[in-house]
Write an enzyme that holds these catalytic residues in place. Structure first.
Site, PDB file in Angstrom:
ATOM      1  N   ASP A  78      -1.404   4.984  -6.186  1.00  0.00           N
ATOM      2  CA  ASP A  78       0.037   4.838  -5.929  1.00  0.00           C
ATOM      3  C   ASP A  78       0.758   6.088  -6.393  1.00  0.00           C
ATOM      4  OD1 ASP A  78      -0.823   1.864  -5.849  1.00  0.00           O
ATOM      5  OD2 ASP A  78       1.206   1.970  -5.025  1.00  0.00           O
TER       6      ASP A  78
ATOM      7  N   GLY B 188       0.867  -1.188   0.000  1.00  0.00           N
ATOM      8  CA  GLY B 188       0.000   0.000   0.000  1.00  0.00           C
ATOM      9  C   GLY B 188       0.895   1.227   0.000  1.00  0.00           C
ATOM     10  N   ALA B 189       0.557   2.180  -0.873  1.00  0.00           N
ATOM     11  CA  ALA B 189       1.452   3.326  -1.111  1.00  0.00           C
ATOM     12  C   ALA B 189       1.731   4.148   0.143  1.00  0.00           C
ATOM     13  CB  ALA B 189       0.843   4.203  -2.206  1.00  0.00           C
TER      14      ALA B 189
ATOM     15  N   CYS C  18      -8.693  -3.512  -4.679  1.00  0.00           N
ATOM     16  CA  CYS C  18      -7.432  -3.707  -3.963  1.00  0.00           C
ATOM     17  C   CYS C  18      -7.580  -3.356  -2.478  1.00  0.00           C
ATOM     18  CB  CYS C  18      -6.311  -2.913  -4.626  1.00  0.00           C
ATOM     19  SG  CYS C  18      -4.654  -3.413  -4.072  1.00  0.00           S
TER      20      CYS C  18
ATOM     21  N   ARG D   9      10.351  -0.691  -4.284  1.00  0.00           N
ATOM     22  CA  ARG D   9       9.172  -0.770  -5.155  1.00  0.00           C
ATOM     23  C   ARG D   9       9.188   0.474  -6.033  1.00  0.00           C
ATOM     24  NH1 ARG D   9       3.560  -3.121  -3.243  1.00  0.00           N
ATOM     25  NH2 ARG D   9       3.547  -3.745  -5.412  1.00  0.00           N
TER      26      ARG D   9
HETATM   27  C1  RUB Z   1      -1.952  -1.274  -3.267  1.00  0.00           C
HETATM   28  C2  RUB Z   1      -2.759  -0.316  -4.093  1.00  0.00           C
HETATM   29  C3  RUB Z   1      -3.505   0.738  -3.340  1.00  0.00           C
HETATM   30  C4  RUB Z   1      -2.639   2.002  -3.289  1.00  0.00           C
HETATM   31  C5  RUB Z   1      -3.183   3.014  -2.288  1.00  0.00           C
HETATM   32  O1  RUB Z   1      -1.083  -2.039  -4.066  1.00  0.00           O
HETATM   33  O2  RUB Z   1      -2.738  -0.312  -5.290  1.00  0.00           O
HETATM   34  O3  RUB Z   1      -4.690   1.061  -4.002  1.00  0.00           O
HETATM   35  O4  RUB Z   1      -1.310   1.657  -2.919  1.00  0.00           O
HETATM   36  O5  RUB Z   1      -3.115   2.479  -0.988  1.00  0.00           O
HETATM   37  P1  RUB Z   1      -0.019  -3.003  -3.359  1.00  0.00           P
HETATM   38  P2  RUB Z   1      -3.187   3.439   0.292  1.00  0.00           P
HETATM   39  O6  RUB Z   1      -0.772  -3.853  -2.393  1.00  0.00           O
HETATM   40  O7  RUB Z   1       0.610  -3.768  -4.471  1.00  0.00           O
HETATM   41  O8  RUB Z   1       1.003  -2.116  -2.659  1.00  0.00           O
HETATM   42  O9  RUB Z   1      -4.433   4.250   0.146  1.00  0.00           O
HETATM   43  O10 RUB Z   1      -3.222   2.500   1.461  1.00  0.00           O
HETATM   44  O11 RUB Z   1      -1.950   4.293   0.290  1.00  0.00           O
END
Ligand code: RUB
Length: 309
Positions: free
Chosen positions: A194, A17-18, A125, A59
């Site tokens: 992201d 998650g970003a 996701c 990443r």
């Molecule tokens: C996670 C993903 C989320 C964004 C935003 O991909 O695509 O939609 O990262 O997340 P992965 P957040 O699991 O491959 O990292 O809102 O938590 O920053």
């Protein structure tokens, strides 16, 4: 967590998650500074630069990681002593992490205003920003349903549905290929980010662009929930966002494949701004066309230096 352990945790998706990877990168640099036992400022700078490159390499797609690392190191080059540099890095990381967590809360409050009784929300996701919107609306007593995609191949959607269900949200899991079929019941889509480019293009988990196409076809509004540190200054002059490709074993691990079969596993995709109704940020709701304006407001002339990095 030290730098090597953080890099490993990000690469293996233990931390994903970003927003979370950005905070993990900032914390790793803070711990690096705090635990540094050397006495020489020059050597510290060289070791720090190495740590920074390792973290950035963990990443490649989410600009949040880059922005979190840069926010943490900001001003440390100009420090006259080692102690000053260490203290600044620790302070910067704390500030970044606190504002990042706070941004998710504010996005939840702003985004929840878009959800009404009777809505049927779809999310893709596992985005803490999108979940914050859904959970805030739920806490406000709004009565609505949520569809969440499984999100192959890592199945982050399972994390999403479990968290929503645990908090009492009416949530239904669907496979990714059910999105177009289910869209006829959906009234609003909320997804995370992201990276958002200066043109308002969204880079998010693979499949987001298909969700957006299906929403567009069904005239369902699509909202991107994104902290402004997911806006990318590097895209200002047209640089493309690197789309991470991950191990083939993540796609198929339980079936015997003919050796001639190739596997392609890109894990993010791009959704053009025309499919996005609004971006919900911690400074308010903006149109995708306003991303450049927000970046220039927040970064001032620094944007031109950063765009060249
Ligand atoms: C996670 C993903 C989320 C964004 C935003 O991909 O695509 O939609 O990262 O997340 P992965 P957040 O699991 O491959 O990292 O809102 O938590 O920053």
């Amino acid at each position: 967590m030290d730098v090597d352990r953080t890099v490993e945790a990000i690469k293996t998706m233990e931390i994903h998650g970003a927003g979370r990877i950005a905070r993990a990168g900032a914390s790793a640099l803070s711990d690096f500074a705090e635990n540094y036992t050397g006495k020489d400022l020059g050597k510290f700078r060289a070791d720090l630069a190495e740590a920074k490159e390792k973290i950035l390499g963990s990443r490649p797609t989410a600009v949040s990681l880059w922005n979190g690392v840069h926010a943490t190191l900001k001003g440390s080059d100009a420090c006259a002593t080692l102690d000053e540099a260490k203290a600044l890095i620790i302070k910067n990381a704390k500030q970044f992490n606190e504002s990042s967590v706070n941004a998710v809360k504010i996005i939840g409050e702003i985004g929840a205003k878009r959800i009404q009784d009777g809505d049927v929300v779809l999310t893709h996701c596992n985005s803490s920003a999108a979940i914050s919107v859904i959970e805030t609306a739920h806490r406000q007593g709004k009565k609505f349903k949520v569809y969440a995609t499984e999100t192959r191949p890592w199945r982050q959607g399972v994390v999403t549905v479990n968290e929503l269900a645990k908090n009492g949200v009416d949530v239904t899991l669907i496979v990714d290929s059910a999105v177009r079929s289910v869209m006829k019941y959906v009234t609003k889509v909320f997804v995370g980010a992201d990276t958002v480019t200066s043109h308002g293009t969204l880079v998010n988990k693979i499949g987001t662009s298909q969700v957006a196409l299906a929403a567009n076809e069904a005239r369902v509004q699509l909202y991107v929930c994104s902290e402004t540190y997911k806006f990318s200054p590097m895209t200002l002059f047209g640089d493309l966002v690197t789309i991470e490709e991950r191990d083939h074993a993540e796609v198929i691990w339980d079936a015997k494949l003919d050796p001639a079969v190739k596997i392609f596993n890109p894990v993010f995709d791009s959704t053009p701004s025309k499919y996005i109704d609004a971006i919900i940020t911690e400074i308010g709701m903006i149109s995708p066309g306003s991303v450049y304006h927000v970046m220039t407001q927040q970064l001032g002339d620094e944007i031109f230096r950063l765009s060249g990095e």
